[in-house]
Motif scaffolding. Structure first.
Motif, PDB file in Angstrom:
ATOM      1  N   GLY A 150       0.812  -1.213   0.000  1.00 29.28           N
ATOM      2  CA  GLY A 150       0.000   0.000   0.000  1.00 29.28           C
ATOM      3  C   GLY A 150       0.841   1.256   0.000  1.00 29.28           C
ATOM      4  O   GLY A 150       0.563   2.224  -0.725  1.00 29.28           O
ATOM      5  N   PHE A 151       1.905   1.249   0.800  1.00 30.19           N
ATOM      6  CA  PHE A 151       2.753   2.439   0.873  1.00 30.19           C
ATOM      7  C   PHE A 151       3.482   2.671  -0.445  1.00 30.19           C
ATOM      8  O   PHE A 151       3.682   3.823  -0.857  1.00 30.19           O
ATOM      9  CB  PHE A 151       3.761   2.292   2.014  1.00 30.19           C
ATOM     10  CG  PHE A 151       4.480   3.576   2.332  1.00 30.19           C
ATOM     11  CD1 PHE A 151       3.862   4.546   3.089  1.00 30.19           C
ATOM     12  CD2 PHE A 151       5.760   3.806   1.864  1.00 30.19           C
ATOM     13  CE1 PHE A 151       4.510   5.735   3.385  1.00 30.19           C
ATOM     14  CE2 PHE A 151       6.416   4.987   2.145  1.00 30.19           C
ATOM     15  CZ  PHE A 151       5.792   5.958   2.918  1.00 30.19           C
ATOM     16  N   SER A 152       3.877   1.591  -1.119  1.00 30.06           N
ATOM     17  CA  SER A 152       4.524   1.741  -2.423  1.00 30.06           C
ATOM     18  C   SER A 152       3.564   2.377  -3.425  1.00 30.06           C
ATOM     19  O   SER A 152       3.952   3.262  -4.201  1.00 30.06           O
ATOM     20  CB  SER A 152       4.990   0.372  -2.933  1.00 30.06           C
ATOM     21  OG  SER A 152       5.953  -0.181  -2.066  1.00 30.06           O
ATOM     22  N   ALA A 153       2.320   1.925  -3.408  1.00 31.84           N
ATOM     23  CA  ALA A 153       1.319   2.531  -4.284  1.00 31.84           C
ATOM     24  C   ALA A 153       1.062   3.983  -3.894  1.00 31.84           C
ATOM     25  O   ALA A 153       0.848   4.844  -4.756  1.00 31.84           O
ATOM     26  CB  ALA A 153       0.018   1.732  -4.226  1.00 31.84           C
ATOM     27  N   ALA A 154       1.118   4.263  -2.585  1.00 35.05           N
ATOM     28  CA  ALA A 154       0.870   5.626  -2.113  1.00 35.05           C
ATOM     29  C   ALA A 154       1.907   6.600  -2.636  1.00 35.05           C
ATOM     30  O   ALA A 154       1.588   7.757  -2.949  1.00 35.05           O
ATOM     31  CB  ALA A 154       0.859   5.647  -0.586  1.00 35.05           C
ATOM     32  N   ALA A 155       3.163   6.152  -2.737  1.00 30.76           N
ATOM     33  CA  ALA A 155       4.224   7.045  -3.202  1.00 30.76           C
ATOM     34  C   ALA A 155       3.942   7.536  -4.619  1.00 30.76           C
ATOM     35  O   ALA A 155       4.195   8.694  -4.957  1.00 30.76           O
ATOM     36  CB  ALA A 155       5.563   6.326  -3.139  1.00 30.76           C
ATOM     37  N   VAL A 156       3.400   6.647  -5.449  1.00 29.11           N
ATOM     38  CA  VAL A 156       3.066   7.028  -6.824  1.00 29.11           C
ATOM     39  C   VAL A 156       1.822   7.906  -6.839  1.00 29.11           C
ATOM     40  O   VAL A 156       1.773   8.955  -7.497  1.00 29.11           O
ATOM     41  CB  VAL A 156       2.846   5.772  -7.690  1.00 29.11           C
ATOM     42  CG1 VAL A 156       2.436   6.168  -9.094  1.00 29.11           C
ATOM     43  CG2 VAL A 156       4.111   4.918  -7.708  1.00 29.11           C
ATOM     44  N   THR A 157       0.807   7.490  -6.090  1.00 29.33           N
ATOM     45  CA  THR A 157      -0.449   8.232  -6.064  1.00 29.33           C
ATOM     46  C   THR A 157      -0.263   9.638  -5.526  1.00 29.33           C
ATOM     47  O   THR A 157      -0.912  10.587  -5.986  1.00 29.33           O
ATOM     48  CB  THR A 157      -1.477   7.482  -5.195  1.00 29.33           C
ATOM     49  OG1 THR A 157      -1.528   6.120  -5.606  1.00 29.33           O
ATOM     50  CG2 THR A 157      -2.855   8.107  -5.317  1.00 29.33           C
ATOM     51  N   ALA A 158       0.615   9.786  -4.534  1.00 31.64           N
ATOM     52  CA  ALA A 158       0.814  11.083  -3.912  1.00 31.64           C
ATOM     53  C   ALA A 158       1.320  12.110  -4.912  1.00 31.64           C
ATOM     54  O   ALA A 158       0.872  13.260  -4.924  1.00 31.64           O
ATOM     55  CB  ALA A 158       1.802  10.950  -2.756  1.00 31.64           C
ATOM     56  N   GLY A 159       2.258  11.710  -5.751  1.00 26.27           N
ATOM     57  CA  GLY A 159       2.781  12.643  -6.742  1.00 26.27           C
ATOM     58  C   GLY A 159       1.698  13.114  -7.701  1.00 26.27           C
ATOM     59  O   GLY A 159       1.622  14.299  -8.044  1.00 26.27           O
ATOM     60  N   LEU A 160       0.824  12.198  -8.117  1.00 33.64           N
ATOM     61  CA  LEU A 160      -0.260  12.566  -9.027  1.00 33.64           C
ATOM     62  C   LEU A 160      -1.261  13.486  -8.345  1.00 33.64           C
ATOM     63  O   LEU A 160      -1.717  14.477  -8.928  1.00 33.64           O
ATOM     64  CB  LEU A 160      -0.967  11.301  -9.523  1.00 33.64           C
ATOM     65  CG  LEU A 160      -0.108  10.343 -10.362  1.00 33.64           C
ATOM     66  CD1 LEU A 160      -0.894   9.076 -10.690  1.00 33.64           C
ATOM     67  CD2 LEU A 160       0.360  11.029 -11.645  1.00 33.64           C
ATOM     68  N   ALA A 161      -1.602  13.150  -7.076  1.00 33.55           N
ATOM     69  CA  ALA A 161      -2.578  13.966  -6.353  1.00 33.55           C
ATOM     70  C   ALA A 161      -2.030  15.353  -6.062  1.00 33.55           C
ATOM     71  O   ALA A 161      -2.731  16.362  -6.194  1.00 33.55           O
ATOM     72  CB  ALA A 161      -2.990  13.265  -5.057  1.00 33.55           C
ATOM     73  N   ALA A 162      -0.752  15.423  -5.647  1.00 30.70           N
ATOM     74  CA  ALA A 162      -0.167  16.710  -5.289  1.00 30.70           C
ATOM     75  C   ALA A 162      -0.111  17.653  -6.491  1.00 30.70           C
ATOM     76  O   ALA A 162      -0.169  18.876  -6.337  1.00 30.70           O
ATOM     77  CB  ALA A 162       1.227  16.506  -4.716  1.00 30.70           C
TER      78      ALA A 162
END
Length: 413
Positions: A150-162
């Protein structure tokens, strides 16, 4: 003792898999905390000092929640704590995204720290209630695996969301925790067992004192080794970037080396857990600790991204076994009606090591450079492994002995 349900995936009960799914969802949505420093300094325009203070408040909330979340899980129930924690996290995330002012930022950061971390001992206790003792290392390994995926996926998602605004980060994180709360409400029953027979080692604690300091020598030895393990596993976050910078490498090179950690866990978590399951847990833990110490000790000798990446791979192999095995041993040493409290003591001890590591290693780096830190890691690993072998002697031949009272206390819906 919880029986292995016929036809259940991997022999683990259905409610466990709902807990596992909730862990995956919250971890995949949990990208706010790593971006907090950037958010506070660039978007809100706060000083570095206030940003550091805010992150300290988050750490304080995390440490308090780790202990008292476990105590409350024993007193009011695992499900109640899991639900309340998700509500707190959603409230804190929305507050951080929508409110203005330093005081609200500190308040909602504290709320997020409490909410995110109170779930951990409650979830660990619920897993111990649901899963047969022999299957606990595998169950905790799956939880740890879900957290890292989940955290690995979060790192990618965070960049897109930010890229669409930081408010979206808080909204998506709040939505993930809300979804996890709905899963707990609809699919996870209460598993807290009634008070059962107490261990002789805990007899000195007042009856019903869920938060009393455990008196079991074996558990205290385990906590001592956990403190040392926490000091070890903080060094890649504290000292490794300094060592690589001093070696002429860039932050991107550090990120590349640390990427190997997530990759190793994602690929090898399950097969290595199965292999470690053939050993007595204390022996598996001692072996993994030595591998960890060896990997960190070799860091003093390597150069270049490939060399540092190889050392990361080596200590990551130890990490795969260390965390779930520690949680399984905590469950094995806990009275059934104090699972949450014991898991809380375990997590609080780990949090203490997280707080101590930067101070201790920082002093060493200032006076002697980074190389002595890696030598100290190897020495700490040897001492820690010795403590884990002592734990095996204290426990005698109880490799998977049921905890007294678990047979009649376990609730399997």
């Amino acid at each position: 003792m919880p029986a292995r349900p016929a036809g259940a995936p991997w022999g683990l009960p259905g409610p466990f898999w709902w807990l596992w799914g909730g862990t995956l969802v919250t971890s995949a949505g949990g990208f706010v905390v790593p971006f907090m420093a950037i958010y506070l300094t660039t978007v809100r325009g706060y000083s570095v000092f206030f940003t550091g203070l805010t992150l300290t408040v988050f750490g304080v909330g995390s440490g308090i929640a780790s202990l008292f979340g476990g105590i409350l899980a024993d007193r009011v129930g695992r499900r109640a704590v899991l639900l309340a924690s998700e509500v707190l996290t959603v409230t804190g995330m929305l507050g951080l995204g929508l409110t203005q002012g330093r005081a609200p930022v500190l308040l909602f950061t504290l709320t997020v720290g409490v909410g995110l971390n109170a779930t951990r001992p409650a979830r660990a206790a619920a897993v111990a209630d649901l899963v047969a003792p022999a299957d606990l290392p595998r169950a905790y390994a799956l939880i740890y695996w879900a957290t890292n995926l989940g955290f690995s996926a979060a790192a990618v998602t965070a960049g897109l969301a930010a890229s669409h605004g930081f408010l979206l980060l808080f909204l998506v994180n709040a939505l993930a925790n809300l979804l996890a709360g709905v899963v707990v409400y609809l699919r996870v029953p209460e598993t807290r067992p009634p008070p059962g027979p107490r261990r002789a080692a805990d007899a000195a604690a007042p009856a019903g004192a869920a938060g009393a300091v455990p008196r079991s020598p074996a558990f205290l030895v385990l906590l001592g080794t956990v403190l040392l393990l926490g000091l070890l596993f903080q060094q890649p976050l504290v000292v490794l970037p300094l060592a690589m910078t001093a070696d002429g490498l860039s932050p991107a090179d550090y990120g590349t080396a640390m990427m190997m950690n997530g990759l190793v866990i994602a690929v090898l978590q399950l097969p290595l857990t199965r292999l470690a399951g053939r050993l007595r847990p204390e022996y598996a833990l001692a072996s993994a600790t030595l591998v960890t110490g060896l990997g960190m000790g070799l860091t003093a000798l390597v150069h270049g991204v490939a060399g540092y990446g190889a050392s990361v791979v080596l200590w990551s192999l130890g990490e795969i076994v260390v965390w779930p095995t520690c949680m399984a041993l905590v469950a094995a040493l806990s009275p059934p009606d104090r699972q949450g409290g014991y898991q809380g003591w375990f997590l609080s001890t780990w949090s203490l090591s997280v707080a101590l590591a930067p101070v201790l290693s920082g002093r060493v780096v200032e006076s002697s450079g980074t190389a002595p830190v890696w030598g100290a890691c190897l020495c700490l690993a040897v001492v820690c492994a010795g403590g884990q072998l002592l734990l095996a002697r204290l426990r005698g031949d109880r490799r998977a002995e049921p905890v007294p009272g678990r047979e009649e206390a376990a609730t399997v819906p």
